[in-house]
Design an enzyme around this catalytic site. Structure first.
Site, PDB file in Angstrom:
ATOM      1  N   ASP A  90      -0.133  -8.204 -13.342  1.00 32.94           N
ATOM      2  CA  ASP A  90       0.387  -7.606 -14.573  1.00 32.94           C
ATOM      3  C   ASP A  90       0.032  -8.555 -15.717  1.00 32.94           C
ATOM      4  OD1 ASP A  90       2.087  -9.734 -14.427  1.00 32.94           O
ATOM      5  OD2 ASP A  90       3.916  -8.565 -14.238  1.00 32.94           O
ATOM      6  N   ASP A 271       4.802  -0.093  -7.906  1.00 36.11           N
ATOM      7  CA  ASP A 271       5.236  -1.436  -7.528  1.00 36.11           C
ATOM      8  C   ASP A 271       6.696  -1.565  -7.925  1.00 36.11           C
ATOM      9  OD1 ASP A 271       4.746  -1.858 -10.549  1.00 36.11           O
ATOM     10  OD2 ASP A 271       5.722  -3.704  -9.914  1.00 36.11           O
ATOM     11  N   CYS A 309      12.424   4.235  11.938  1.00 30.77           N
ATOM     12  CA  CYS A 309      11.518   3.255  11.328  1.00 30.77           C
ATOM     13  C   CYS A 309      10.758   2.440  12.375  1.00 30.77           C
ATOM     14  CB  CYS A 309      12.325   2.332  10.426  1.00 30.77           C
ATOM     15  SG  CYS A 309      11.347   1.066   9.611  1.00 30.77           S
ATOM     16  N   CYS A 311       9.351  -0.624  11.676  1.00 29.10           N
ATOM     17  CA  CYS A 311       9.166  -1.998  11.184  1.00 29.10           C
ATOM     18  C   CYS A 311       9.629  -3.008  12.238  1.00 29.10           C
ATOM     19  CB  CYS A 311       9.939  -2.199   9.880  1.00 29.10           C
ATOM     20  SG  CYS A 311      11.670  -2.631  10.137  1.00 29.10           S
ATOM     21  N   CYS A 314      13.454  -2.990  12.859  1.00 28.86           N
ATOM     22  CA  CYS A 314      14.007  -1.830  13.577  1.00 28.86           C
ATOM     23  C   CYS A 314      13.525  -1.771  15.026  1.00 28.86           C
ATOM     24  CB  CYS A 314      13.659  -0.541  12.834  1.00 28.86           C
ATOM     25  SG  CYS A 314      14.529  -0.411  11.261  1.00 28.86           S
ATOM     26  N   HIS A 340      12.041  -4.603   6.595  1.00 26.77           N
ATOM     27  CA  HIS A 340      12.400  -3.193   6.745  1.00 26.77           C
ATOM     28  C   HIS A 340      12.205  -2.419   5.441  1.00 26.77           C
ATOM     29  CE1 HIS A 340      14.424   0.528   7.556  1.00 26.77           C
ATOM     30  NE2 HIS A 340      15.142   0.309   6.466  1.00 26.77           N
TER      31      HIS A 340
END
Ligand SMILES: [Zn+2]
Length: 377
Positions: A90, A271, A309, A311, A314, A340
């Protein structure tokens, strides 16, 4: 070197592929935020395994610490933070207006005081291009003036007019630097301002288009405290103003439901620090809404945070254990919930893309939003 291929649309929602020198980004895509050159608590190989393709970092922070010249000396931001994929920086505009200890906007730039040690600095469109060229991200943002949400139309007008003048200066310096020295292949995205004022948004988009071609467009000045319906209306208006054949990056969004609403209105890249910031406060996103992992009802709960999920948190752990980690102030807890929440948004963008590609986005997202907003675990 930069290209955007639109694969399929459903209504205003779009699936495409954004090509950069460091790889392709399948859109819609969520970009994890590495404020200080790191996504808090998460290593680059973990981001890669969770499906992150493009990562964002902050010019303001890296300029103040460790300094863009040092980053350049150490091989540029890709090498410094060990992220081999596409990167975006940015412009620092948002931070000098929201984070600096003080700031004074002048026509040549912004004088501000560091939030770290109070030291005095000046950002101009030219100096920001020099910093972003040194950092070497694939996509760099133009230096813009971002007024606060809820500002008056005349304040917003001052900011959009200045943003247009600054964009011309950014563009000139961005290209000069490529002529002056060897620089990596980069592209400059303009940042649309105008808050929720339709006339200003339209004028700003047309002003940018009149300046020439851009490889992508960023939409700034939203998600800064305005009412949601005003934000959605602004995106609908911009969908008709921004060229269809370029990626649109909606800055600072978002939360899961906001991301889907924005995809439905033609945005491609997103983002937000929310996944990791919320995680540090013990807030996890699930398909059935937001939960506080410290809640007493999870004391002996053997289910994963979000049963759907994939991830690492999880797949490997249950709510009872994650709750214990938080209650005991163990750092693994922060890391697991960060992993997660990041995977939750990355996967949501992947799912949105798959549903746009097979023409089922509208029905799927309506159902998803209903479940997410309707119940609490
Ligand atoms: Zn998970």
């Amino acid at each position: 070197m930069f290209d955007y291929r639109l694969e399929r649309t459903e209504g205003a929602a779009r699936a495409g592929v954004f090509t950069t020198p460091h790889g392709d980004v399948a859109t819609p895509a969520f970009m994890p935020v590495g404020t200080q050159g790191t996504v808090k608590g998460v290593a680059p190989d973990e981001l890669d395994r969770m499906g992150a393709t493009m990562v964002l970092s902050n010019t303001y922070h890296l300029y103040l610490r460790p300094g863009h010249e040092l980053v350049a000396e150490l091989g540029g931001l890709h090498a410094f933070m060990r992220w081999p994929g596409p990167l975006l920086t940015d412009s620092g505009g948002f931070q000098v207006f929201s984070l600096a200890a003080s700031n004074e906007v002048r026509e040549d730039g912004v004088v501000f005081q560091s939030h770290i040690d109070g030291s005095r600095h000046v950002f101009t469109p030219e100096s920001v291009m020099e910093i972003e060229r040194s950092l070497g991200a694939d996509v760099v943002m133009a230096f813009d003036q971002c007024p606060s949400g809820g500002c008056s139309e005349s304040e917003a007008r001052t900011a959009t007019e200045r943003t247009l003048r600054w964009l011309e200066r950014c563009r000139r310096r961005f290209h000069e630097l490529a002529d002056e020295r060897a620089v990596p292949e980069q592209t400059l995205f303009p940042v649309l301002q105008g808050n929720v004022y339709d006339g200003l948004r339209r004028e700003q988009a047309r002003g940018f288009a009149d300046m020439g071609e851009w490889d992508g467009w960023a939409i700034g000045g939203l998600s800064v405290g305005e009412e949601k319906p005003a934000m959605w209306r602004t995106l609908e208006l911009l969908d008709g103003e921004i060229p269809k054949g370029r990626p649109r990056y909606l800055m600072g969004v978002g939360y899961p439901d906001d991301l889907l609403e924005a995809v439905a209105r033609g945005c491609d890249l997103f983002d937000c620090v929310a996944p990791t910031r919320n995680a540090r406060h013990g807030t996890a996103w699930t398909a059935a809404g937001q939960v506080n992992v410290k809640a007493a009802r999870f004391r002996s709960d053997r289910l994963p945070l979000d049963p759907g999920c994939d991830c690492p948190a999880c797949v490997g752990y249950d709510r009872a254990y994650i709750r214990h980690l938080f209650v005991a102030n163990e750092m693994l807890g922060l890391r697991l919930v960060s992993l997660h929440n990041l995977r939750f948004l990355l996967r949501l963008a992947e799912q949105a893309r798959a549903h746009i590609l097979d023409g089922s986005f509208r029905a799927w997202s309506a159902d998803w939003l209903e479940r997410y907003r309707g119940t609490r675990v």
